[in-house]
Write a protein that holds these residues in place. Structure first.
Motif, PDB file in Angstrom:
ATOM      1  N   LYS A  31       0.733  -1.283  -0.235  1.00 49.51           N
ATOM      2  CA  LYS A  31      -0.040   0.066  -0.012  1.00 49.51           C
ATOM      3  C   LYS A  31       0.896   1.205   0.020  1.00 49.51           C
ATOM      4  N   GLN A  32       2.002   1.128   0.642  1.00 50.88           N
ATOM      5  CA  GLN A  32       3.084   1.990   0.711  1.00 50.88           C
ATOM      6  C   GLN A  32       3.768   2.330  -0.590  1.00 50.88           C
ATOM      7  N   GLY A  33       3.882   1.400  -1.521  1.00 50.87           N
ATOM      8  CA  GLY A  33       4.531   1.438  -2.618  1.00 50.87           C
ATOM      9  C   GLY A  33       5.587   0.576  -2.772  1.00 50.87           C
ATOM     10  N   ASP A  34       5.833  -0.316  -1.512  1.00 49.22           N
ATOM     11  CA  ASP A  34       7.078  -1.167  -1.595  1.00 49.22           C
ATOM     12  C   ASP A  34       6.463  -2.584  -2.010  1.00 49.22           C
ATOM     13  N   THR A  35       6.937  -3.045  -3.239  1.00 51.38           N
ATOM     14  CA  THR A  35       6.396  -4.144  -3.798  1.00 51.38           C
ATOM     15  C   THR A  35       7.406  -5.495  -3.518  1.00 51.38           C
ATOM     16  N   SER A  36       8.566  -5.159  -3.052  1.00 46.19           N
ATOM     17  CA  SER A  36       9.611  -6.458  -2.980  1.00 46.19           C
ATOM     18  C   SER A  36       8.984  -7.642  -2.241  1.00 46.19           C
ATOM     19  N   ASP A  37       8.383  -7.490  -1.001  1.00 44.46           N
ATOM     20  CA  ASP A  37       7.874  -8.495  -0.508  1.00 44.46           C
ATOM     21  C   ASP A  37       6.544  -9.037  -1.139  1.00 44.46           C
ATOM     22  N   TYR A  38       5.861  -8.166  -1.821  1.00 47.14           N
ATOM     23  CA  TYR A  38       4.596  -8.463  -2.467  1.00 47.14           C
ATOM     24  C   TYR A  38       4.989  -9.656  -3.662  1.00 47.14           C
ATOM     25  N   GLU A  39       5.864  -9.402  -4.411  1.00 45.19           N
ATOM     26  CA  GLU A  39       6.359 -10.155  -5.415  1.00 45.19           C
ATOM     27  C   GLU A  39       6.939 -11.449  -4.899  1.00 45.19           C
ATOM     28  N   LEU A  40       7.721 -11.211  -3.815  1.00 41.60           N
ATOM     29  CA  LEU A  40       8.347 -12.494  -3.262  1.00 41.60           C
ATOM     30  C   LEU A  40       7.214 -13.579  -2.893  1.00 41.60           C
ATOM     31  N   LEU A  41       6.232 -12.923  -2.134  1.00 41.63           N
ATOM     32  CA  LEU A  41       5.244 -13.634  -1.754  1.00 41.63           C
ATOM     33  C   LEU A  41       4.273 -14.640  -2.947  1.00 41.63           C
ATOM     34  N   LYS A  42       4.102 -13.762  -3.950  1.00 39.90           N
ATOM     35  CA  LYS A  42       3.512 -14.408  -5.231  1.00 39.90           C
ATOM     36  C   LYS A  42       4.431 -15.456  -5.805  1.00 39.90           C
ATOM     37  N   HIS A  43       5.938 -15.261  -5.721  1.00 47.18           N
ATOM     38  CA  HIS A  43       6.641 -16.187  -6.229  1.00 47.18           C
ATOM     39  C   HIS A  43       6.683 -17.560  -5.328  1.00 47.18           C
ATOM     40  N   GLN A  44       6.498 -17.329  -4.107  1.00 49.65           N
ATOM     41  CA  GLN A  44       6.550 -18.712  -2.968  1.00 49.65           C
ATOM     42  C   GLN A  44       5.173 -19.020  -3.121  1.00 49.65           C
ATOM     43  N   LEU A  45       4.052 -18.634  -3.305  1.00 51.41           N
ATOM     44  CA  LEU A  45       3.052 -19.192  -3.413  1.00 51.41           C
ATOM     45  C   LEU A  45       2.754 -20.082  -4.841  1.00 51.41           C
ATOM     46  N   ALA A  46       3.535 -19.436  -5.780  1.00 55.90           N
ATOM     47  CA  ALA A  46       3.559 -20.435  -7.143  1.00 55.90           C
ATOM     48  C   ALA A  46       4.498 -21.485  -6.962  1.00 55.90           C
ATOM     49  N   ASP A  47       5.206 -21.727  -5.955  1.00 55.01           N
ATOM     50  CA  ASP A  47       6.290 -22.716  -5.979  1.00 55.01           C
ATOM     51  C   ASP A  47       5.672 -24.435  -6.386  1.00 55.01           C
ATOM     52  N   PRO A  48       5.914 -24.798  -7.129  1.00 61.64           N
ATOM     53  CA  PRO A  48       5.481 -26.259  -7.637  1.00 61.64           C
ATOM     54  C   PRO A  48       5.767 -27.303  -6.641  1.00 61.64           C
ATOM     55  N   ASP A  49       6.843 -27.126  -5.674  1.00 66.47           N
ATOM     56  CA  ASP A  49       7.031 -28.030  -4.866  1.00 66.47           C
ATOM     57  C   ASP A  49       6.545 -27.493  -3.287  1.00 66.47           C
ATOM     58  N   ILE A  50       5.704 -26.688  -3.465  1.00 62.06           N
ATOM     59  CA  ILE A  50       5.115 -26.221  -2.006  1.00 62.06           C
ATOM     60  C   ILE A  50       4.683 -27.333  -1.188  1.00 62.06           C
ATOM     61  N   LYS A  51       4.852 -27.275   0.061  1.00 57.71           N
ATOM     62  CA  LYS A  51       4.526 -28.342   1.033  1.00 57.71           C
ATOM     63  C   LYS A  51       3.067 -28.031   1.609  1.00 57.71           C
ATOM     64  N   ASP A  52       2.697 -29.289   2.238  1.00 56.94           N
ATOM     65  CA  ASP A  52       1.166 -28.844   2.775  1.00 56.94           C
ATOM     66  C   ASP A  52       1.375 -27.647   4.098  1.00 56.94           C
ATOM     67  N   ALA A  53       2.248 -28.057   4.727  1.00 58.41           N
ATOM     68  CA  ALA A  53       2.328 -27.110   5.964  1.00 58.41           C
ATOM     69  C   ALA A  53       2.444 -25.641   5.618  1.00 58.41           C
ATOM     70  N   GLN A  54       3.104 -25.467   4.300  1.00 56.12           N
ATOM     71  CA  GLN A  54       3.337 -24.161   3.998  1.00 56.12           C
ATOM     72  C   GLN A  54       1.760 -23.644   3.323  1.00 56.12           C
ATOM     73  N   ILE A  55       1.146 -24.447   2.772  1.00 56.48           N
ATOM     74  CA  ILE A  55      -0.092 -24.060   2.270  1.00 56.48           C
ATOM     75  C   ILE A  55      -0.923 -23.529   3.322  1.00 56.48           C
ATOM     76  N   ILE A  56      -1.170 -24.394   4.262  1.00 55.79           N
ATOM     77  CA  ILE A  56      -1.955 -24.205   5.379  1.00 55.79           C
ATOM     78  C   ILE A  56      -1.398 -22.657   5.892  1.00 55.79           C
ATOM     79  N   ASN A  57      -0.239 -22.472   6.519  1.00 51.28           N
ATOM     80  CA  ASN A  57       0.227 -21.342   6.929  1.00 51.28           C
ATOM     81  C   ASN A  57      -0.085 -20.120   5.906  1.00 51.28           C
ATOM     82  N   TRP A  58      -0.025 -20.201   4.908  1.00 49.43           N
ATOM     83  CA  TRP A  58      -0.495 -19.110   3.869  1.00 49.43           C
ATOM     84  C   TRP A  58      -1.850 -18.610   3.966  1.00 49.43           C
ATOM     85  N   LEU A  59      -2.554 -19.932   3.872  1.00 45.87           N
ATOM     86  CA  LEU A  59      -4.084 -19.664   3.842  1.00 45.87           C
ATOM     87  C   LEU A  59      -4.598 -18.985   5.043  1.00 45.87           C
ATOM     88  N   GLN A  60      -4.234 -19.428   6.046  1.00 44.27           N
ATOM     89  CA  GLN A  60      -4.536 -19.030   7.561  1.00 44.27           C
ATOM     90  C   GLN A  60      -4.339 -17.462   7.482  1.00 44.27           C
TER      91      GLN A  60
END
Length: 610
Positions: A31-60
């Motif tokens: 919201k303040q204009g810093d998109t670095s973490d935002y792009e990093l978050l999208k990259h981690q969510l798109a990881d084809p090897d993402i684990k179940d625990a990671q999916i649960i943490n992000w969704l929560q």
């Protein structure tokens, strides 16, 4: 390698590894204009090897800030919706469903995206197969988790429907948009159609739209596979198989008493014609749906059957009736009508009203007459009383029509002026060809009196000359039968018609001479023999096959072939016509119905294995 007694190489990490801040902090930075973490978050969510625990943490974390996920964050939401949740552990599926329910409740702007995500999983996932160094994309038909994944999709769709009552209004266009191309594999089409019909079970308000969508696509397949083409392909396959076996026996079989039995196309349920194979697969699914929707614990549920009949008749009027030369799709209604005589009689009454209606185009009235005659002839579940009742409607109507034209200026043979009349005549002739024996059975005297009372001679001898335009095979067989029972003598008229080379339809450019047309009515008989192998098992017990009268002589050439090959006196007589889906404007525009809450529990149709 072990650390503190734990197998490090074979044990997943106890705590998930992630980079950047939590979702709330990331959204604040964005919201303040810093998109670095935002792009990093999208990259981690798109990881084809993402684990179940990671999916649960992000969704929560997404659930905790769902009110902040406005339209500005649609790219992030689209990435989150593509998380691989299907087939995962129950904890992941439960968390993902909770995320969906929170998202559509707080941010209805994402309703379409959520529905698209669910519907896109109605077919097997595509996988890349490497053959000869080339990547080939194909559907993963052998996925053992496919039934479970489909169940989870329907669970998600029902959950969304609970939280957003307008779901059904947005769902229909998405179902249409995602329907696989008809040239896709049989398996892909089967899965999608099966899932559409499951949707129609728990959202009943969509059933008519779903049936309309499915039948429209099936009609495209049906008119692309003419009956003659299917016969030719299947017969050629059998001949090739037999030829191969004979050659192999000549080379390797030295013992005359031993012959190898091999599987062949004739001995399997698979259609060699690729389009017919896809259509057969879909007909099996559709007929199974019809059967299971109408029966509860093995007993016919009258109210449910009536509701389904109304939906199918609406689809019939809109799509099937205007489609010329479809061969198989109409058997869905044929099958449904076999469940109860009242349904068959209601269908015949519906066709009768269409034939009489002057407000309908002549081509639809002619088609209705064709369906009426073919249904009366081929449905072996119709008692003779019903057949006679229909003849008692058709024949007096023909007499009234003749009376109305005899003194007018249009009392001559012209299909453009009298098309419905000629098709009704052919329906009567065709019905009598198939049903005259059942009418005469039991009491020959009363049966003959009934047939004589129809006054067929007046119809045949009238100035409109129906024998001139009816299909020759029908005319010849009708003439032979009526001559046998001395009802009317048609051969004089047939011979006179053959001598005259006058045009049946006048030419707009003038002149008397036109090319000979053996099918001026462009006739087709909707319930001609059923060609599809697997679905035919449900149709054959209900079907009246043609039985050549042993003592009836016709002008047709006698063909020497087996009963299996010669199951219809029209075989080879009807000119092959290409199917045309002659839809009225707006045929594919789906009507939107009022939304409905999640309804009836799953029935046996839903449990059929994939």
């Amino acid at each position: 390698m072990e650390i503190e007694g734990r197998d490090f190489m074979n044990t997943p990490p106890l705590k998930t590894v992630r980079f950047g801040g939590n979702v709330v902090a990331t959204l604040a930075k964005f919201k303040q204009g810093d998109t670095s973490d935002y792009e990093l978050l999208k990259h981690q969510l798109a990881d084809p090897d993402i684990k179940d625990a990671q999916i649960i943490n992000w969704l929560q974390e997404f659930r905790n800030c769902v009110t902040q996920l406005s339209k500005d964050h649609e790219q992030l939401i689209y990435v989150a919706l593509r998380l691989p949740w299907l087939g995962r552990s129950p904890a992941v599926v439960e968390e993902y469903l909770a995320f969906l329910s929170n998202l559509v409740s707080a941010q209805t702007v994402y309703l379409r995206a959520c529905l698209k995500m669910v519907v896109s999983n109605f077919i097997p996932k595509r996988v890349k197969i490497c053959e000869g160094g080339v990547d080939i994309s194909d559907s993963d038909d052998d996925d053992e988790n496919l039934p479970r994944s489909f169940d989870q999709c329907h669970q998600a769709l029902q959950l969304i429907g609970r939280y957003v009552p307008s779901t059904s209004r947005f769902l229909v266009p998405i179902l249409i948009e995602n329907f696989p191309f008809v040239q896709k594999s049989s398996r892909t089409l089967e899965c999608y159609v099966h899932n559409l019909l499951r949707v129609a079970v728990y959202i009943p308000s969509l059933r008519r739209d779903v049936l309309e969508l499915i039948i429209s696509r099936m009609l495209k397949l049906d008119v692309s596979a003419p009956r003659g083409e299917i016969e030719e392909v299947e017969e050629n396959a059998v001949q090739q198989e037999m030829k191969g076996e004979q050659e192999e026996e000549g080379l390797f079989d030295m013992d005359e008493d031993v012959c190898s039995v091999k599987s062949s196309p004739a001995g399997t349920n698979v259609m060699v014609h690729p389009v017919a194979e896809r259509l057969d697969t879909l007909m099996v699914v559709l007929l199974a749906f019809i059967k299971d929707m109408c029966h509860v614990n093995g007993c016919l549920d009258v109210e449910r059957t009536k509701d389904l009949y109304k939906d199918l008749v609406c689809v019939f009027d809109k799509l099937i009736l205007p489609t010329h030369a479809s061969c198989h799709v109409q058997y869905a209604l044929f099958y449904l009508c076999s469940f109860r005589l009242a349904l068959a009689e209601a269908f015949l009454e519906h066709l009768w009203r269409l034939l009489q209606s002057l407000s309908h185009p002549a081509v639809l009235r002619q088609s209705a007459a064709g369906y009426m005659g073919s249904f009366l002839a081929r449905a072996n579940f119709l008692p003779v009383a019903t057949v006679r009742a229909c003849l008692d409607l058709l024949v007096p109507w023909l007499h009234l029509y003749i009376a109305s034209q005899d003194s007018g200026s249009r009392a001559y043979c012209d299909i453009t002026l009298h098309g419905p009349f000629y098709n009704a005549c052919q329906a009567v002739f065709y019905t009598l060809i198939f049903r005259h024996r059942s009418i005469l059975e039991g009491d020959m005297k009363k049966g003959l009196a009934y047939l004589q009372g129809l006054n067929l001679e007046r119809i045949v001898m009238c100035q409109l000359n129906p024998l001139k335009v009816c299909l020759p095979a029908v005319t010849n067989m009708f003439a032979a039968i009526t001559r046998k029972y001395q009802l009317v003598f048609c051969y004089t008229i047939i011979e006179r018609n053959n001598r005259h080379v006058l045009p049946v339809v006048r030419s707009s450019v003038g002149g008397d001479c036109v090319s000979t047309n053996t099918n001026p009515l462009d006739s087709f008989f909707p319930f001609d023999p059923y060609m599809l192998k697997r679905s035919s098992k449900l149709i054959e017990p209900l079907y009246q096959v043609w039985e050549e009268p042993a003592d009836t002589i016709t002008t047709k050439r006698v063909r020497q072939c087996s009963d299996a090959d010669e199951d219809d006196f029209l075989r080879g007589e009807t000119p092959e016509t290409k199917g045309v889906m002659g839809m009225t404007p707006g045929s594919y525009e789906s009507h939107l119905h009022s939304p409905s809450s999640v309804g009836s529990p799953p029935i046996s149709f839903l449990q059929r294995p994939f």
